[in-house]
Design a protein around this motif. Structure first.
Motif, mmCIF file in Angstrom:
data_model
loop_
_atom_site.group_PDB
_atom_site.id
_atom_site.type_symbol
_atom_site.label_atom_id
_atom_site.label_comp_id
_atom_site.label_asym_id
_atom_site.label_seq_id
_atom_site.Cartn_x
_atom_site.Cartn_y
_atom_site.Cartn_z
ATOM 1 N N LEU A 200 0.860 -1.169 0.000
ATOM 2 C CA LEU A 200 0.000 0.000 0.000
ATOM 3 C C LEU A 200 0.908 1.234 0.000
ATOM 4 O O LEU A 200 1.779 1.374 0.848
ATOM 5 C CB LEU A 200 -0.900 0.014 1.240
ATOM 6 C CG LEU A 200 -1.804 1.231 1.390
ATOM 7 C CD1 LEU A 200 -2.844 1.249 0.265
ATOM 8 C CD2 LEU A 200 -2.504 1.205 2.743
ATOM 9 N N THR A 201 0.731 2.140 -0.978
ATOM 10 C CA THR A 201 1.492 3.384 -1.092
ATOM 11 C C THR A 201 0.693 4.519 -0.488
ATOM 12 O O THR A 201 -0.443 4.768 -0.896
ATOM 13 C CB THR A 201 1.824 3.686 -2.554
ATOM 14 O OG1 THR A 201 2.548 2.588 -3.111
ATOM 15 C CG2 THR A 201 2.661 4.951 -2.659
ATOM 16 N N ILE A 202 1.306 5.224 0.486
ATOM 17 C CA ILE A 202 0.642 6.338 1.162
ATOM 18 C C ILE A 202 1.368 7.612 0.771
ATOM 19 O O ILE A 202 2.553 7.792 1.075
ATOM 20 C CB ILE A 202 0.665 6.151 2.696
ATOM 21 C CG1 ILE A 202 -0.049 4.854 3.073
ATOM 22 C CG2 ILE A 202 0.057 7.353 3.387
ATOM 23 C CD1 ILE A 202 0.023 4.524 4.534
ATOM 24 N N ASN A 203 0.679 8.496 0.056
ATOM 25 C CA ASN A 203 1.213 9.798 -0.321
ATOM 26 C C ASN A 203 0.748 10.841 0.686
ATOM 27 O O ASN A 203 -0.449 10.981 0.944
ATOM 28 C CB ASN A 203 0.742 10.204 -1.714
ATOM 29 C CG ASN A 203 1.395 9.355 -2.799
ATOM 30 O OD1 ASN A 203 2.504 8.885 -2.630
ATOM 31 N ND2 ASN A 203 0.689 9.148 -3.901
ATOM 32 N N VAL A 204 1.739 11.572 1.261
ATOM 33 C CA VAL A 204 1.414 12.628 2.215
ATOM 34 C C VAL A 204 1.114 13.897 1.421
ATOM 35 O O VAL A 204 1.922 14.340 0.602
ATOM 36 C CB VAL A 204 2.584 12.856 3.195
ATOM 37 C CG1 VAL A 204 2.243 13.968 4.182
ATOM 38 C CG2 VAL A 204 2.920 11.564 3.929
ATOM 39 N N ILE A 205 -0.085 14.504 1.671
ATOM 40 C CA ILE A 205 -0.512 15.703 0.959
ATOM 41 C C ILE A 205 -0.108 16.920 1.779
ATOM 42 O O ILE A 205 -0.373 16.985 2.981
ATOM 43 C CB ILE A 205 -2.033 15.688 0.714
ATOM 44 C CG1 ILE A 205 -2.444 14.391 -0.009
ATOM 45 C CG2 ILE A 205 -2.447 16.906 -0.089
ATOM 46 C CD1 ILE A 205 -1.758 14.185 -1.327
ATOM 47 N N ASP A 206 0.600 17.859 1.086
ATOM 48 C CA ASP A 206 1.071 19.073 1.769
ATOM 49 C C ASP A 206 -0.110 19.959 2.136
ATOM 50 O O ASP A 206 -1.078 20.102 1.372
ATOM 51 C CB ASP A 206 2.023 19.825 0.847
ATOM 52 C CG ASP A 206 2.711 20.969 1.560
ATOM 53 O OD1 ASP A 206 2.766 20.929 2.798
ATOM 54 O OD2 ASP A 206 3.199 21.880 0.863
ATOM 55 N N THR A 207 -0.013 20.591 3.284
ATOM 56 C CA THR A 207 -0.999 21.569 3.741
ATOM 57 C C THR A 207 -0.280 22.832 4.178
ATOM 58 O O THR A 207 0.937 22.838 4.343
ATOM 59 C CB THR A 207 -1.814 21.014 4.929
ATOM 60 O OG1 THR A 207 -0.931 20.714 6.013
ATOM 61 C CG2 THR A 207 -2.586 19.772 4.529
ATOM 62 N N GLN A 208 -0.950 23.876 4.357
ATOM 63 C CA GLN A 208 -0.372 25.160 4.738
ATOM 64 C C GLN A 208 -0.035 25.166 6.231
ATOM 65 O O GLN A 208 -0.787 25.655 7.060
ATOM 66 C CB GLN A 208 -1.341 26.290 4.388
ATOM 67 C CG GLN A 208 -1.443 26.603 2.906
ATOM 68 C CD GLN A 208 -0.130 27.115 2.344
ATOM 69 O OE1 GLN A 208 0.641 27.742 3.050
ATOM 70 N NE2 GLN A 208 0.113 26.826 1.076
ATOM 71 N N ASP A 209 1.192 24.687 6.509
ATOM 72 C CA ASP A 209 1.600 24.643 7.909
ATOM 73 C C ASP A 209 3.051 25.056 8.108
ATOM 74 O O ASP A 209 3.598 24.899 9.182
ATOM 75 C CB ASP A 209 1.409 23.216 8.463
ATOM 76 C CG ASP A 209 2.238 22.200 7.707
ATOM 77 O OD1 ASP A 209 2.761 22.546 6.616
ATOM 78 O OD2 ASP A 209 2.399 21.074 8.189
ATOM 79 N N THR A 210 3.755 25.580 7.031
ATOM 80 C CA THR A 210 5.163 25.969 7.112
ATOM 81 C C THR A 210 5.316 27.430 6.727
ATOM 82 O O THR A 210 4.765 27.859 5.703
ATOM 83 C CB THR A 210 6.014 25.087 6.177
ATOM 84 O OG1 THR A 210 5.794 23.711 6.491
ATOM 85 C CG2 THR A 210 7.488 25.419 6.331
ATOM 86 N N PRO A 211 6.024 28.228 7.517
ATOM 87 C CA PRO A 211 6.222 29.641 7.185
ATOM 88 C C PRO A 211 7.155 29.795 6.003
ATOM 89 O O PRO A 211 7.816 28.846 5.579
ATOM 90 C CB PRO A 211 6.826 30.215 8.472
ATOM 91 C CG PRO A 211 7.507 29.063 9.104
ATOM 92 C CD PRO A 211 6.670 27.853 8.787
ATOM 93 N N PRO A 212 7.300 31.007 5.469
ATOM 94 C CA PRO A 212 8.233 31.237 4.344
ATOM 95 C C PRO A 212 9.681 30.957 4.751
ATOM 96 O O PRO A 212 10.044 31.017 5.923
ATOM 97 C CB PRO A 212 8.018 32.712 4.011
ATOM 98 C CG PRO A 212 6.683 33.044 4.566
ATOM 99 C CD PRO A 212 6.514 32.196 5.790
ATOM 100 N N VAL A 213 10.518 30.699 3.748
ATOM 101 C CA VAL A 213 11.942 30.388 3.953
ATOM 102 C C VAL A 213 12.766 31.289 3.052
ATOM 103 O O VAL A 213 12.509 31.384 1.845
ATOM 104 C CB VAL A 213 12.244 28.907 3.640
ATOM 105 C CG1 VAL A 213 13.731 28.622 3.796
ATOM 106 C CG2 VAL A 213 11.431 27.985 4.531
ATOM 107 N N PHE A 214 13.779 31.981 3.656
ATOM 108 C CA PHE A 214 14.708 32.788 2.864
ATOM 109 C C PHE A 214 15.802 31.883 2.279
ATOM 110 O O PHE A 214 16.356 31.024 2.971
ATOM 111 C CB PHE A 214 15.347 33.879 3.726
ATOM 112 C CG PHE A 214 14.418 35.022 4.037
ATOM 113 C CD1 PHE A 214 14.249 36.055 3.123
ATOM 114 C CD2 PHE A 214 13.706 35.068 5.230
ATOM 115 C CE1 PHE A 214 13.398 37.116 3.409
ATOM 116 C CE2 PHE A 214 12.863 36.118 5.507
ATOM 117 C CZ PHE A 214 12.701 37.156 4.600
#
Length: 800
Positions: A200-214
């Motif tokens: 079984l392949t589980i793909n993790v879906i990105d959500t808006q939980d990380t601040p910007p990165v310089f």
């Protein structure tokens, strides 16, 4: 096994799948994972109640599917989940089957913010066997020791483990291997457990939980002296940490700009608002903020970084050399050669300058030229410095080697990318001083002149040179010493001088004829032995004093041979007796005349001729000793050398025998005194005689036979090891005869003449008998000491 049963599906209307309750294998409601049913169960009997739920608390419906073409034995009520038997069962018509996955392999998308313990998928496998062989349990097979997932063993529901969360930024995908096993049973007489596995392949879906990165921090910008308002100083770059679903980023300055810098909110470009001259600080630390913007325009997460802006000078000025009247790149100086080491060149006034600021005005100074004569100070300059040049190698600054010196003075920037540089020529004109003494072409001279050179003749020419200029280079010569070995002095006008040694050798001229020794013109020759004549040439060197002998005439003719080098005259080999001589010549008195020439090897060559009278006789003795004695008459030194050699050998033999006896007695004294000592009577030592019998022949020559008496000495060698012993002492050596004076290498007028003694009569004379106890004889002294030692040892032994 329930043949034809393939799939049990729970349907829901929300994002997450419903799941069955797992009430255990003996329960009559739940997931129907383990159900035992007798084959005589009547048709229409309610055999089980399916029981499930949805995570979103939505209503669920139940249903069953069967393999295509298979007979349907059960029916489920879609709302209540009641399962009813609709066909009669026959146990004997079924076989044993492996578990089979109905929805695997599969891919499941799971948001990264899914809470711990949530179900994310339901695994389903069926086994058409009956009883325990048809019950299915589920397991996870993973290589990771701590997986983030767990599965219900009976229902097959896959959940996120309690306390575990998913993070898209750490891992995007997980691969889960699920194993389905039946309860086991007897198959072909053996206990068997069947299993199957699927991934079984589980793909993790990105959500808006990380601040910007310089990106690309830390940030540094620079303001140069040529910048103007609006000049771009630096551009920052930031992006949303949620890379799969990024939000737009806007930029702003939080602090540190002091109103002289601005930033573009979209691009992040920082610009200058004023001229560089209006900046009051050299370094600005600006806080820049990057914020996410939602689709509705709301500011979300943000990040802050620091941009360091330095106000720097532009490197647009190279180093420059200055003289007294402004920029200058050629400097000249006149000075005397060989200045003192460490002194600075006073006639040079050089300044170097770089108009830039900070590190742009830092440069190295270096002096390039012949050898290591000069050194520049300082070597590192910031902005400006006075240049000083010091003398390093005074000896190398030599007028005779070079009358002017040229150097390059370099100034090269150190830390700038442009590495601007400047050069200046330094020309030094040297003045001469009297720093050299005259020097000869050689430390010594050797010459040869003939011995008859007249007074005033030129002997040789010597040359000395002085590299100094003018009057300092004028050389005067003089001689010190006398004789044929003397010194020549070369001196300049200030008294500096050098010496050369002269060796004069006088060449010998061939100006003397060979002269025969008058005592060697009458010889007595024994048949088989030669006689020797001798001539001397008073010239000093070879070949002028090298003489060759030859027979010019003889009577009778062709009876003698002569050695050209030694002057030895021999009879021809065929003449071996007086009988042959008497047959050749009628001269019965055995006296023949030979005309002998002595000729030197000089150029021109001189020669002398003399008549040599030779009396011939014959001896009765034969053998090499006789021949040697006969030869010794002509050369007594050879006979004396033989006698001396015999004496030396006898002395060494005596010392060696005495040493051996002494060592032997020392060892023997260590033996116990209980040994019986038997003393034998000493046996006298016989005397040896040396005879030289000669027979009188014609011409009146007589030879006497004499005995040479040799002294004897007795010695006793008795010790405890032997019954009796005796020792014979060898004869003591006779006194060596006095050596005759050496032959002169050349004859000078006024020197005292002398003659070489010749043997014409008795070869040996009778020697005087010496006392055995002579204290002057070292051999006898050693024998007496040894006798005393033996007597002391004997007396000591008798005491015990």
């Amino acid at each position: 096994c329930a043949q034809g049963l393939r799939r049990v599906i729970g349907l829901a209307q929300t994002d997450y799948a419903p799941y069955f309750y797992d009430n255990g294998p003996n329960s009559n409601n739940g997931n129907m994972a383990l159900l035992n049913l007798s084959e005589d169960t009547p048709k229409g009997t309610q055999i089980y109640v399916l029981n499930g739920t949805d995570p979103e608390v939505q209503p669920v419906k139940y249903g069953m599917t069967f393999e295509p073409g298979s007979k349907e034995y059960f029916r489920v009520h879609p709302k209540s989940g009641t399962v009813t038997l609709i066909e009669e069962l026959d146990r004997e018509s079924y076989v044993c089957y492996e578990p089979q996955f109905q929805t695997m392999p599969s891919i499941v998308d799971v948001p990264e913010n899914t809470t711990s313990g949530s179900s994310i998928y339901k695994v389903q496998a069926v086994d058409r066997d009956t009883g325990s062989g048809g019950s299915v349990t589920y397991f996870l097979q993973s290589s990771e020791p701590s997986t983030k997932f767990a599965i219900d063993h009976h229902s097959g529901v896959l959940r996120i483990k309690p306390g575990e969360t998913l993070d898209y930024e750490k891992s995007h995908t997980y691969f889960i291997t699920v194993v389905a096993k039946d309860g086991g049973g007897i198959y072909k007489g053996k206990q068997q457990v069947m299993s199957s596995s699927a991934t079984l392949t589980i793909n993790v879906i990105d959500t808006q939980d990380t601040p910007p990165v310089f990106v690309g921090t830390p940030y540094f910008g620079y303001v140069y002296e040529v910048s103007s308002p609006g000049s771009e100083i630096f551009t920052v770059f930031a992006k949303d940490g949620d890379m799969d679903n990024p939000n737009p980023i806007i930029h702003s300055i939080e602090s540190g700009a002091d109103g002289v810098f601005a930033i573009n909110k979209t691009s992040g470009c920082i610009t200058l608002k004023v001229y560089p001259a209006e900046l009051r600080r050299e370094i600005f630390n600006i806080k820049v903020k990057a914020s996410e913007v939602s689709p509705e325009g709301k500011l979300l997460d943000f990040a802050v970084t620091t941009v360091t802006i330095r106000v720097v000078d532009l490197n647009n000025h190279p180093p420059t050399f200055f003289g007294e009247n402004g920029p200058q790149n050629v400097f000249e100086l006149t000075m005397y050669e060989h200045p003192p080491e460490g002194e600075f060149l006073r006639g040079l006034k050089i300044t170097v300058n770089d108009s830039d600021q900070g590190s742009n005005a830092k440069f190295h100074l270096r002096l390039v030229g012949p050898g290591h004569m000069l050194r520049v100070v300082p070597q590192t300059v910031l902005n400006e410095a006075q240049v000083t040049i010091l003398v390093e190698d005074s000896a190398a600054m030599d007028f005779e080697k070079s009358q002017f010196l040229t150097f390059k003075l370099l100034a090269v920037e150190i830390d700038t990318p442009e590495r601007f540089s400047a050069t200046a020529d330094i020309i030094i004109h040297l003045l001469d001083t009297n720093d050299n003494a005259p020097k000869f072409s050689s430390d010594f001279y050797i010459t040869r002149i003939p011995e008859n050179s007249p007074g005033g003749s030129s002997v040789m020419s010597v040359t000395a040179s002085d590299p100094d200029s003018g009057l300092w280079g004028v050389v005067k010569y003089s001689i010190y010493g006398s004789g044929y070995n003397f010194y020549v002095k070369a001196e300049d006008t200030e008294g500096k001088y050098s010496l050369a040694e002269v060796f004069v050798t006088i060449m010998d001229l061939n100006d003397h004829s060979p002269a025969f020794n008058e005592n060697s013109l009458e010889k007595t020759m024994v048949i088989g032995a030669p006689v020797k004549i001798e001539a001397i040439d008073e010239d000093a060197e070879e070949p002028n004093n090298v003489i060759e002998y030859s027979i010019m005439k003889s009577d009778p003719d062709d009876i003698f041979n002569i050695d050209a080098d030694t002057g030895e005259i021999k009879l021809k080999p065929y003449i071996k007796s007086m009988d042959i001589i008497q047959n050749i010549s009628s001269n019965k008195d055995c006296t023949w005349s030979v005309v002998v020439q002595a000729k030197d090897r000089g150029s021109p060559s001189f020669s002398t001729t003399k008549v040599v009278k030779i009396d011939i006789t014959e001896t009765q003795l034969k053998g090499p000793l006789t021949s040697f004695l006969l030869k010794s008459r002509e050369n007594p030194m050879q006979f004396l050398g033989l006698v001396s050699g015999v004496i030396i050998i006898m002395v060494f033999v005596t010392v060696f025998i005495s040493t051996v006896i002494y060592v032997r007695n020392v060892k023997s004294n260590k033996i116990l005194p209980s040994r019986r000592i038997i003393q034998r009577k000493r046996k006298p030592w016989g005397q040896d005689d040396f005879h030289q019998p000669f027979r009188e022949e014609c011409c009146g020559v007589k030879f006497r036979n004499e005995d040479l008496e040799i002294p004897t000495a007795d010695n006793i060698n008795c010790n405890n090891n032997v019954k009796g012993c005796f020792h014979r002492t060898p004869p003591s050596p006779p006194d060596a005869p006095v050596m005759p004076p050496p032959l002169p290498s050349h004859f000078r007028h006024g020197d005292r003449e002398w003659t070489v003694p010749t043997v014409s009569a008795s070869v040996a004379s009778k020697t005087k008998k010496r006392s055995d106890r002579c204290k002057d004889n070292p051999v006898n002294t050693a024998l007496v000491s040894e006798l005393k030692l033996r007597l002391e040892q004997k007396n000591m032994a008798n005491r015990y």
